[in-house]
Scaffold this active site. Structure first.
Site, mmCIF file in Angstrom:
data_model
loop_
_atom_site.group_PDB
_atom_site.id
_atom_site.type_symbol
_atom_site.label_atom_id
_atom_site.label_comp_id
_atom_site.label_asym_id
_atom_site.label_seq_id
_atom_site.Cartn_x
_atom_site.Cartn_y
_atom_site.Cartn_z
ATOM 1 N N GLY A 15 20.666 34.186 -30.647
ATOM 2 C CA GLY A 15 20.813 34.642 -32.036
ATOM 3 C C GLY A 15 22.228 34.634 -32.565
ATOM 4 O O GLY A 15 22.525 35.339 -33.527
ATOM 5 N N ASN A 16 23.098 33.840 -31.955
ATOM 6 C CA ASN A 16 24.501 33.871 -32.385
ATOM 7 C C ASN A 16 24.839 32.841 -33.449
ATOM 8 O O ASN A 16 25.942 32.851 -33.993
ATOM 9 C CB ASN A 16 25.428 33.687 -31.176
ATOM 10 C CG ASN A 16 25.177 32.391 -30.432
ATOM 11 O OD1 ASN A 16 24.029 31.969 -30.287
ATOM 12 N ND2 ASN A 16 26.239 31.763 -29.944
ATOM 13 N N ARG A 17 23.912 31.937 -33.759
ATOM 14 C CA ARG A 17 24.194 30.928 -34.778
ATOM 15 C C ARG A 17 22.890 30.280 -35.236
ATOM 16 O O ARG A 17 21.834 30.498 -34.665
ATOM 17 C CB ARG A 17 25.140 29.849 -34.233
ATOM 18 C CG ARG A 17 24.568 29.066 -33.065
ATOM 19 C CD ARG A 17 25.513 27.974 -32.608
ATOM 20 N NE ARG A 17 24.930 27.211 -31.514
ATOM 21 C CZ ARG A 17 25.460 26.095 -31.033
ATOM 22 N NH1 ARG A 17 26.573 25.620 -31.538
ATOM 23 N NH2 ARG A 17 24.867 25.444 -30.043
ATOM 24 N N ASN A 87 14.034 32.018 -29.087
ATOM 25 C CA ASN A 87 14.653 30.940 -29.847
ATOM 26 C C ASN A 87 15.671 30.141 -29.041
ATOM 27 O O ASN A 87 15.937 28.983 -29.362
ATOM 28 C CB ASN A 87 15.334 31.545 -31.087
ATOM 29 C CG ASN A 87 16.268 30.570 -31.770
ATOM 30 O OD1 ASN A 87 15.835 29.636 -32.442
ATOM 31 N ND2 ASN A 87 17.572 30.765 -31.600
ATOM 32 N N GLY A 89 17.762 27.719 -26.891
ATOM 33 C CA GLY A 89 17.422 26.392 -26.384
ATOM 34 C C GLY A 89 18.632 25.485 -26.335
ATOM 35 O O GLY A 89 19.644 25.728 -26.994
ATOM 36 N N TYR A 152 13.475 17.553 -23.801
ATOM 37 C CA TYR A 152 13.389 18.524 -24.897
ATOM 38 C C TYR A 152 11.960 18.609 -25.438
ATOM 39 O O TYR A 152 11.423 19.707 -25.634
ATOM 40 C CB TYR A 152 14.355 18.111 -26.009
ATOM 41 C CG TYR A 152 14.438 19.069 -27.163
ATOM 42 C CD1 TYR A 152 15.152 20.259 -27.057
ATOM 43 C CD2 TYR A 152 13.825 18.786 -28.379
ATOM 44 C CE1 TYR A 152 15.251 21.137 -28.118
ATOM 45 C CE2 TYR A 152 13.918 19.657 -29.451
ATOM 46 C CZ TYR A 152 14.630 20.828 -29.316
ATOM 47 O OH TYR A 152 14.717 21.697 -30.382
ATOM 48 N N ALA A 153 11.331 17.446 -25.661
ATOM 49 C CA ALA A 153 9.965 17.437 -26.190
ATOM 50 C C ALA A 153 8.997 18.102 -25.224
ATOM 51 O O ALA A 153 8.112 18.858 -25.641
ATOM 52 C CB ALA A 153 9.526 16.004 -26.489
ATOM 53 N N ALA A 154 9.168 17.842 -23.922
ATOM 54 C CA ALA A 154 8.295 18.458 -22.929
ATOM 55 C C ALA A 154 8.451 19.975 -22.930
ATOM 56 O O ALA A 154 7.457 20.716 -22.865
ATOM 57 C CB ALA A 154 8.603 17.898 -21.541
ATOM 58 N N SER A 155 9.691 20.441 -23.035
ATOM 59 C CA SER A 155 9.932 21.887 -23.027
ATOM 60 C C SER A 155 9.355 22.556 -24.269
ATOM 61 O O SER A 155 8.787 23.646 -24.197
ATOM 62 C CB SER A 155 11.428 22.180 -22.916
ATOM 63 O OG SER A 155 12.129 21.821 -24.097
ATOM 64 N N LYS A 156 9.478 21.900 -25.406
ATOM 65 C CA LYS A 156 8.989 22.482 -26.650
ATOM 66 C C LYS A 156 7.465 22.406 -26.752
ATOM 67 O O LYS A 156 6.828 23.296 -27.324
ATOM 68 C CB LYS A 156 9.651 21.798 -27.846
ATOM 69 C CG LYS A 156 11.148 22.079 -27.970
ATOM 70 C CD LYS A 156 11.432 23.555 -28.166
ATOM 71 C CE LYS A 156 12.880 23.844 -28.471
ATOM 72 N NZ LYS A 156 13.145 25.280 -28.697
#
Length: 246
Positions: A15-17, A87, A89, A152-156
């Site tokens: 949550g820092n940006r 969130n 990632g 990235y797609a696999a993780s999401k």
């Protein structure tokens, strides 16, 4: 429908940006007690209205001990987490033939396993309270795929299965689990793209523009609201129509 206190304990990882910070601000501005995790780069001050408060907790979600400590800090300051927004990632983009095991493992460990770690701890407290909201931030890429983003797609995509399993497992205790899948969002990460690349991306989006971080935050805030109490196991795209059909 479960009743929620006016000022809930909300935790936003990463949550820092960018999107995470916008989500944290949205909850803080409506008076919730908000905590954010960050691995580096402490978040800026967040405006708080009413009885709300804001807490930044350093935490690497790939380290189980960090996650345990972060939840303890949040519980001491704000009470047990009632709303979790997973969130945090990372990306390590490259074509599959060049992608190392380390590239794949690092992204999956942060994006997918990190989300599992925080969801498991949040669920423990939510089950005691018999209420809660778990919201995973996925991506249109997790639904449609993207060249150079196998990891990235696999993780999401994995977040969708995770959320729907949790929805079935925890729903009887008035705990919902949902997914928000943003498309191209105007953030610091996309700001460094060339004008040519930005134009190419926008040409694929039916609405013809990037999303703002506040538009993503608004959907997350809705899913955590009493109005969304009967939405469970859903995947909500915030992508301007880019992923239609997926």
């Amino acid at each position: 429908m479960a009743e929620y206190s006016a000022a809930r304990s909300v935790l936003v990882t990463g949550g820092n940006r960018g999107i995470g910070l916008a989500i944290a601000r949205a909850f803080a501005e409506q008076g919730d007690k908000v905590a954010v995790t960050y691995r580096s780069g402490e978040p800026p001050a967040v405006p708080v209205k009413g009885e709300g408060s804001f807490l930044a907790v350093r935490c690497d979600i790939t380290v189980p001990e960090d996650v345990e400590r972060a939840f303890q800090e949040v519980a001491q300051a704000h009470g047990p987490v009632e709303v979790l927004v997973a969130n945090a990632g990372i990306t390590r983009d490259t074509l599959v033939l060049r992608m190392s095991d380390e590239d794949f493992d690092a992204v999956v460990d942060t994006n997918l396993k990190g989300s599992f770690r925080v969801a498991r701890l949040a669920a423990k407290g939510m089950l005691r309270m018999r209420r809660g909201r778990i919201i995973f931030i996925s991506s249109v890429v997790g639904l449609s795929g993207s060249a150079g983003q196998v990891n990235y797609a696999a993780s999401k995509a994995g977040l969708v299965g995770m959320a729907r399993s949790l929805a079935r497992e925890l729903g009887s205790r008035s705990i919902t689990a949902n997914v928000v899948a943003p498309g191209f969002v105007d953030t610091e990460m996309t700001a460094v793209l060339t004008e040519e690349r930005r134009a190419q991306i926008v040409s694929q989006v039916p609405l013809g523009r990037y999303a703002s971080v506040d538009e993503v935050a608004g959907v997350v805030k809705f899913l955590a609201s009493p109005d969304a109490a009967y939405i469970n196991g859903a995947v909500i795209p915030v992508d301007g129509g880019l992923g239609m059909g997926h």
